[in-house]
Design a protein around this motif. Structure first.
Motif, PDB file in Angstrom:
ATOM      1  N   GLY A  89      10.996   7.733  -6.522  1.00 28.94           N
ATOM      2  CA  GLY A  89      11.642   6.496  -6.082  1.00 28.94           C
ATOM      3  C   GLY A  89      13.157   6.680  -6.071  1.00 28.94           C
TER       4      GLY A  89
ATOM      5  N   HIS B  85       6.394  11.790  -4.950  1.00 28.35           N
ATOM      6  CA  HIS B  85       6.945  10.662  -4.195  1.00 28.35           C
ATOM      7  C   HIS B  85       7.939   9.909  -5.085  1.00 28.35           C
TER       8      HIS B  85
ATOM      9  N   GLN C 145      -1.481  -0.552  -9.773  1.00 29.03           N
ATOM     10  CA  GLN C 145      -1.118  -0.519  -8.349  1.00 29.03           C
ATOM     11  C   GLN C 145      -2.354  -0.504  -7.447  1.00 29.03           C
TER      12      GLN C 145
ATOM     13  N   VAL D  71      -1.901   7.316  -9.707  1.00 29.16           N
ATOM     14  CA  VAL D  71      -0.940   6.257 -10.042  1.00 29.16           C
ATOM     15  C   VAL D  71      -1.620   5.208 -10.941  1.00 29.16           C
TER      16      VAL D  71
ATOM     17  N   PHE E 179      -2.560   0.015  -3.202  1.00 32.88           N
ATOM     18  CA  PHE E 179      -3.177   1.119  -2.472  1.00 32.88           C
ATOM     19  C   PHE E 179      -4.335   0.658  -1.599  1.00 32.88           C
TER      20      PHE E 179
ATOM     21  N   TYR F 198      -3.989   9.699  -4.821  1.00 28.14           N
ATOM     22  CA  TYR F 198      -2.810   9.064  -5.410  1.00 28.14           C
ATOM     23  C   TYR F 198      -3.047   8.853  -6.893  1.00 28.14           C
TER      24      TYR F 198
ATOM     25  N   ASP G 296       5.128   3.729   1.886  1.00 24.19           N
ATOM     26  CA  ASP G 296       3.834   4.377   1.692  1.00 24.19           C
ATOM     27  C   ASP G 296       3.075   4.512   3.010  1.00 24.19           C
TER      28      ASP G 296
ATOM     29  N   TYR H 292       8.335  -0.997  -0.573  1.00 25.38           N
ATOM     30  CA  TYR H 292       7.542   0.110  -1.136  1.00 25.38           C
ATOM     31  C   TYR H 292       6.333   0.391  -0.240  1.00 25.38           C
TER      32      TYR H 292
ATOM     33  N   HIS I  55       4.492   7.621 -16.104  1.00 32.87           N
ATOM     34  CA  HIS I  55       4.690   8.821 -15.281  1.00 32.87           C
ATOM     35  C   HIS I  55       4.158  10.056 -15.994  1.00 32.87           C
TER      36      HIS I  55
ATOM     37  N   GLY J  47       5.841  11.043  -9.385  1.00 36.92           N
ATOM     38  CA  GLY J  47       6.579   9.965  -8.696  1.00 36.92           C
ATOM     39  C   GLY J  47       7.480   9.114  -9.568  1.00 36.92           C
ATOM     40  N   PRO J  48       8.333   9.734 -10.400  1.00 36.04           N
ATOM     41  CA  PRO J  48       9.214   8.918 -11.238  1.00 36.04           C
ATOM     42  C   PRO J  48      10.266   8.188 -10.400  1.00 36.04           C
ATOM     43  N   ASN J  49      10.841   7.157 -10.990  1.00 40.42           N
ATOM     44  CA  ASN J  49      11.920   6.450 -10.315  1.00 40.42           C
ATOM     45  C   ASN J  49      13.245   7.013 -10.796  1.00 40.42           C
TER      46      ASN J  49
ATOM     47  N   ASP K 110      -0.717  13.317  -4.768  1.00 37.73           N
ATOM     48  CA  ASP K 110       0.538  12.589  -4.949  1.00 37.73           C
ATOM     49  C   ASP K 110       0.594  12.209  -6.426  1.00 37.73           C
TER      50      ASP K 110
END
Ligand code: ARG
Length: 564
Positions: free
Chosen positions: A159, A157, A334, A330, A338, A328, A310, A306, A131, A120-122, A117
């Protein structure tokens, strides 16, 4: 060729023959060449446990070492066992590698379904440097696991769900009459700012924005259509970045937050059925054994979060994608998120116990002043601008002795390579300082150094006329060091995959290229007077080096050039 495991197996056999139980297998590469190629340092620990003399134990082990491939074994100091490998063995292993397309690297024994994963940009805003790191590191890990024979499933993933979209879609609708979609959404950051301003200043607009959130989420056709177009354009911005960076993510890999929307109420029901749910100030949440802060899965107004998404994604990845491992990639910030969702997913049996869930955390990209990387005026840096600057700067390092098209291609390969390599060559967990000059240097642990070593070897090979039929002879110390490094590639890749640390690969490539340069200085290849056999042997060593660099860089998503 798993070099270290081969030596491990020899020592393990010797320990067994010497009747030593519970051995501590600690074969390592020797730190200095006087200590051999490998060292076994376990005798000291064993002696302590058995209350005997370590040198005696070491002697007993060495008398039982019996392997064709070992040249000599010595006991040193307190009981270190130093091991030298036979040159003839190194030669024959290298010869095999030179004839194998995959450089003799064995595929993983069990093929796993590995989900990576990443990115995952928003969609509400411009993709930012956080990112960028996820995208570069994630793509490398996906390439690496694929190369080792696993079934990799890339997951982006993005956003695309949440309250901001009501505001953005309402604003887009207003602008629709005065301009086209593409134009309005050219600069997402700017668009977001203007929409927010409208929202803050006009109460009627704010109401409409709130109404649109509900409409989008409940499937109103008009709002959903606008929202879809918004996401499409925003995603196209990201794809531009992927394309420039040669990132392998495609639309098929996109499983956006909205994809899990229909599962969210089931997530909450499942948690309830497992008696894991508590209500706190109207919100539904799960209390965690390792934290005072519970994980909220549904707000008092009924909205999901969020974390709920997930959990839905974890459930889907377990049940439908049949994941064995989920990584993940990320931002380190975060971590708590997680840790919490992994615990809840397992406890609620949404994910099988034996599925490996890992947060591949990374630090922040900093500027030279040690501050988070931003534009000069403090705004979010557009990634396309950063990439374009890398290419321009790369162009400036090149001598413009060729045609424009050639320069363009080289500048792209070097610029993008530099940008990616600079990120991948630091321990991902630490923050790293972004420095153009360092990353575009010909010297040091940079992509350009590796690309240069590769191009240099290719130019030697181009000049050679003749066959490659012959053996590899290992005569000098620099040849030996290069040979050992070449045989180490497989272990490095497995270690890097095991720890999800791409910097093991960059560190290895740097050492390899440096050893090659040293070998090349001491062992001329095409010079007059070099006999045919030696020439072929040295060419083969060079060719395996080039192939290893090319393969290593390919895993990092970096291209090579035949000429620089
Ligand atoms: N969109 C998130 C962010 O920008 C990253 C998504 C990471 N993946 C995930 N499954 N939560 O922070």
């Amino acid at each position: 060729m798993k070099l270290k495991s081969t030596i491990d197996a020899i020592i393990s056999k010797a320990l067994h023959s010497a009747n030593i139980q519970n051995p501590n297998l600690s074969v390592t590469k020797a730190a200095k060449k006087e200590f051999g190629d490998f060292q076994y340092n376990g005798a000291m620990g064993l002696a302590k446990k058995l209350q005997t003399n370590p040198r005696e134990i070491a002697t007993s082990i060495t008398t039982h070492i019996d392997a064709e491939i070992i040249e000599k074994v010595e006991i040193a100091g307190a009981g270190f066992i130093n091991i030298w490998l036979k040159n003839s063995w190194l030669s024959s292993e290298l010869k095999k590698i030179s004839q194998d397309e995959c450089l003799g690297i064995e595929k993983a024994q069990t093929k796993e379904n590995i989900i990576v994963d990443y990115s995952g940009p928003n969609m509400a805003k411009e993709m930012h440097v956080g990112h960028l790191r996820s995208t570069i590191i994630g793509d490398t890990l996906a390439n690496l696991f694929e190369f080792l024979g696993h079934n990799v499933i890339r997951q982006n993933h993005i956003g695309d769900w949440g309250t901001q979209f009501g505001m953005l879609v309402a604003y887009l609708e207003e602008l629709q009459s005065s301009g086209d979609f593409q134009e309005n959404l050219k600069d997402l950051e700017e668009f977001y700012k203007l929409a927010k301003k409208r929202f803050d200043e006009d109460a009627a607009f704010a109401d409409k924005a709130r109404e649109y959130v509900v409409k989008i989420q409940s499937g109103d056709a008009h709002c959903l259509k606008l929202w879809k177009r918004f996401i499409d354009i925003s995603l196209a911005h990201c794809e531009e970045v992927y394309q420039k960076l040669h990132i392998k993510l495609t639309r098929d890999d996109v499983k956006a937050e909205s994809y899990y929307n229909d599962m969210l109420s089931q997530v909450v029901q499942k948690l309830d059925a497992m008696s894991m749910l508590s209500v706190s100030e109207g919100a539904k949440c799960v209390f965690l054994p390792f934290s005072d802060i519970p994980l909220i899965v549904q707000k008092s107004d009924g909205g999901y979060l969020y974390a709920t998404t997930d959990l839905g994604a974890l459930w889907y990845r377990n049940d439908t994608l049949k994941a064995d491992k989920i990584l993940y990639v990320v931002d380190a910030r975060q971590n708590e998120h997680f840790k919490s969702v992994f615990w809840v997913a397992k406890e609620a049996k949404m994910v099988r116990d034996d599925v490996v869930l890992k947060h591949i955390a990374f630090g922040t990209m900093m500027n030279e002043q040690g501050k988070p990387f931003k534009t000069r005026d403090g705004g979010t840096l557009k990634l396309t601008d950063l990439i374009d600057e890398a290419i321009i700067r790369a162009k400036n390092t090149l001598k413009d002795k060729e045609d424009a098209q050639g320069i363009e291609h080289k500048a792209k390969t070097i610029g993008i390579g530099a940008l990616k390599y600079a990120d991948l060559s630091v321990n991902r967990e630490s923050n790293y300082i972004f420095n153009w000059d360092r990353m575009l240097s010909f010297d040091g642990n940079t992509a350009l150094y590796m690309q240069y070593a590769y191009a240099r070897i290719q130019s030697i090979i181009r000049k050679y006329v003749g066959t490659f039929d012959g053996d590899i002879k290992i005569e000098s110390e620099s040849e030996r060091a290069l040979a050992l490094a070449l045989l180490d590639f497989e272990d490095v890749l497995y270690k890097s995959a095991h720890e999800c640390m791409p910097n093991h690969i960059t560190g290895y490539l740097y050492e390899l290229a440096t050893l090659f340069m040293r070998f090349y200085e001491q062992s001329p290849i095409l010079k007059e007077g070099i006999d045919g056999e030696t020439k072929i042997s040295r060419l083969l060593l060079s060719k395996i080096t080039a192939d290893t660099i090319k393969q290593g860089l390919a895993i990092l998503g970096i291209e090579t050039l035949e000429q620089i």
